[in-house]
Write a protein that holds these residues in place. Structure first.
Motif, short mmCIF file in Angstrom:
data_model
loop_
_atom_site.label_atom_id
_atom_site.label_comp_id
_atom_site.label_asym_id
_atom_site.label_seq_id
_atom_site.Cartn_x
_atom_site.Cartn_y
_atom_site.Cartn_z
N SER A 181 0.84 -1.19 0.00
CA SER A 181 0.00 0.00 0.00
C SER A 181 0.88 1.25 0.00
CB SER A 181 -0.93 0.00 1.21
OG SER A 181 -0.19 -0.15 2.42
N VAL A 182 0.40 2.27 -0.72
CA VAL A 182 1.20 3.47 -0.95
C VAL A 182 0.33 4.71 -0.79
CG1 VAL A 182 2.31 4.81 -2.81
CG2 VAL A 182 2.92 2.41 -2.47
N VAL A 183 0.90 5.76 -0.20
CA VAL A 183 0.28 7.07 -0.25
C VAL A 183 1.28 8.04 -0.87
CG1 VAL A 183 1.03 7.81 2.07
CG2 VAL A 183 -0.97 8.86 1.01
N ALA A 203 1.50 -1.84 -6.87
CA ALA A 203 1.08 -1.44 -5.53
C ALA A 203 -0.43 -1.34 -5.44
CB ALA A 203 1.72 -0.11 -5.16
N GLY A 204 -0.94 -1.41 -4.22
CA GLY A 204 -2.36 -1.21 -4.02
C GLY A 204 -2.75 -1.42 -2.57
N PRO A 205 -3.63 -0.55 -2.04
CA PRO A 205 -4.17 0.63 -2.69
C PRO A 205 -3.10 1.71 -2.87
CG PRO A 205 -4.80 0.61 -0.39
CD PRO A 205 -4.14 -0.70 -0.64
N ILE A 206 -3.38 2.62 -3.80
CA ILE A 206 -2.50 3.77 -4.06
C ILE A 206 -3.32 5.01 -3.76
CG2 ILE A 206 -1.09 4.98 -5.74
CD1 ILE A 206 -0.91 2.34 -7.32
N ALA A 237 -7.97 8.97 7.86
CA ALA A 237 -8.67 8.46 6.67
C ALA A 237 -7.82 7.41 5.95
CB ALA A 237 -9.01 9.60 5.74
N ILE A 238 -6.50 7.61 5.92
CA ILE A 238 -5.61 6.67 5.25
C ILE A 238 -5.55 5.35 6.03
CG2 ILE A 238 -3.19 6.23 4.64
CD1 ILE A 238 -3.05 9.24 3.90
N ARG A 245 -4.05 0.19 9.80
CA ARG A 245 -2.60 0.18 10.06
C ARG A 245 -1.89 1.42 9.55
NH1 ARG A 245 -3.92 -4.64 8.06
NH2 ARG A 245 -3.19 -4.05 5.99
N GLY A 246 -2.27 1.89 8.38
CA GLY A 246 -1.48 2.88 7.65
C GLY A 246 -0.78 2.20 6.48
#
Length: 361
Positions: A181-183, A203-206, A237-238, A245-246
């Motif tokens: 997962s990526v932000v 990656a996912g979610p992005i 929210a993330i 978890r983040g």
């Protein structure tokens, strides 16, 4: 004489005027610039956030055609298509020998060497060693990376900084794996490149985060699965989008303390925070000793995407040819030399992604 956008003093607008370029000396290459992206680093050089000898021709993200070469140049010749490399490695210092050419201790040498003159004979310095906001420029041999003729130069231009930096952050610095997962905090030209590369990496979610709601459609088109407007609830929210978890990996692409803290707070325990944005030396980010210990996160600075253009440019061009990497979609506006100040205003106000300066063929 060639036309160029000249910064006479940091904090003042660029002025379009005629400049004089000499014939390239030993180890130097003269390039006709076809297109140049307007990068946030150019704005930082113009407003004094980053150091820049003046007067100077800014612009460092560009591509063009070799017009002539100086004595000893062997890697390119007249007629070659080239990508401008604003951080050319020397290949002989400790960092280069250690396999970290993006940290080369001599990469910025060209910044301090005048490459042209104003009509009155005043020496001009090349912004970040490239001086791409001009019809023609002179760069060191390693500052001109030869590329094949099948890639349109207007598309190639944004590879020189936005894509190498953003994609490099994903592929090299963070080494994103499928399913992670990526932000991405900040979706300008670099952030959008991070989104595309994260999608390519599987990656996912992005998750894309920006202060401007107008960036949502653009971010989703580049690979984001979710878009959030940044506020005090962003990290919460993330975590909600990632099982509480983040994210595994957070990319900060602004260079602002608040954005770095958002990326930090959005990552999971044991996660990886990659700071890609170029901030001010006066901007401070604070962490408590306890949180550094307790969360077990890795905080990494990322210079030029940890890339070696001689290696990474061919790889990125393969992704462009295959259609996986769409560099043209990163350009949301085009202009000429007279429109650079307007492009700076768009960046300050968070409008669009990359503005491309196009020169007459």
């Amino acid at each position: 004489m060639v036309r160029a956008a000249v910064l006479s003093e940091q904090g003042k607008p660029l002025q379009v005027t005629d400049i004089v370029l000499p014939e390239p000396g030993p180890g130097r290459v003269r390039v006709r610039v076809v297109a140049a992206g307007v990068c946030h680093s150019d704005l930082s050089l113009a407003n004094g956030t980053l150091r820049q000898p003046v007067p100077a021709v800014l612009g460092h993200e560009g591509a063009g055609v070799v017009l002539s070469v100086g004595e000893g140049v062997t890697s390119v010749e007249h007629g070659d298509h080239v990508l401008l490399n604003w951080a050319p490695p020397c290949r002989s210092c400790w960092f280069c020998d250690a396999g970290e050419p993006y940290l080369c201790e001599r990469a910025a040498d060209a910044v301090e060497i005048p490459h042209a003159e104003l009509a009155d004979g005043t020496a001009l310095y090349p912004g970040l060693g490239a001086g791409a906001f001009a019809e023609e420029t002179i760069v060191p041999e390693r500052g001109a990376v030869k590329i094949p003729h099948d890639i349109p130069l207007e598309q190639a231009a944004v590879l020189g900084c936005a894509v190498l930096t953003g994609a490099g952050a994903v592929f090299n610095t963070a080494q994103v794996r499928p399913g992670q997962s990526v932000v991405v905090v900040g979706v300008g030209g670099v952030g959008l490149s991070v989104l595309q590369a994260a999608r390519i990496a599987g990656a996912g979610p992005i998750i894309a985060v920006d202060t401007s709601a107008a960036k949502a459609d653009l971010a989703l088109a580049q690979g984001a699965t979710d878009f959030l407007v940044s506020d005090e609830t962003t990290a919460k929210a993330i975590r909600k989008l990632t099982g509480g978890r983040g994210v595994d990996i957070a990319f900060e692409c602004v260079g602002h303390p608040a954005a770095i803290r958002t990326a930090w707070s959005s990552s999971r325990r044991g996660g990886h925070v990659v700071v890609v944005g170029v901030g001010s030396a006066k901007a401070k980010v604070e962490f408590s000793a306890l949180e550094l210990y307790y969360f077990g996160r890795t905080l990494t600075g990322c210079l030029f995407g940890s890339t070696d253009p001689d290696v990474d440019v061919p790889r990125l061009l393969d992704l462009v040819r295959s259609g996986q990497l769409d560099v043209s979609s990163l350009v949301t506006a085009t202009t000429d030399l007279d429109g650079i100040e307007a492009a700076f205003a768009d960046m300050r106000d968070g409008r669009g992604a990359r503005t491309l300066v196009r020169f007459n063929p």
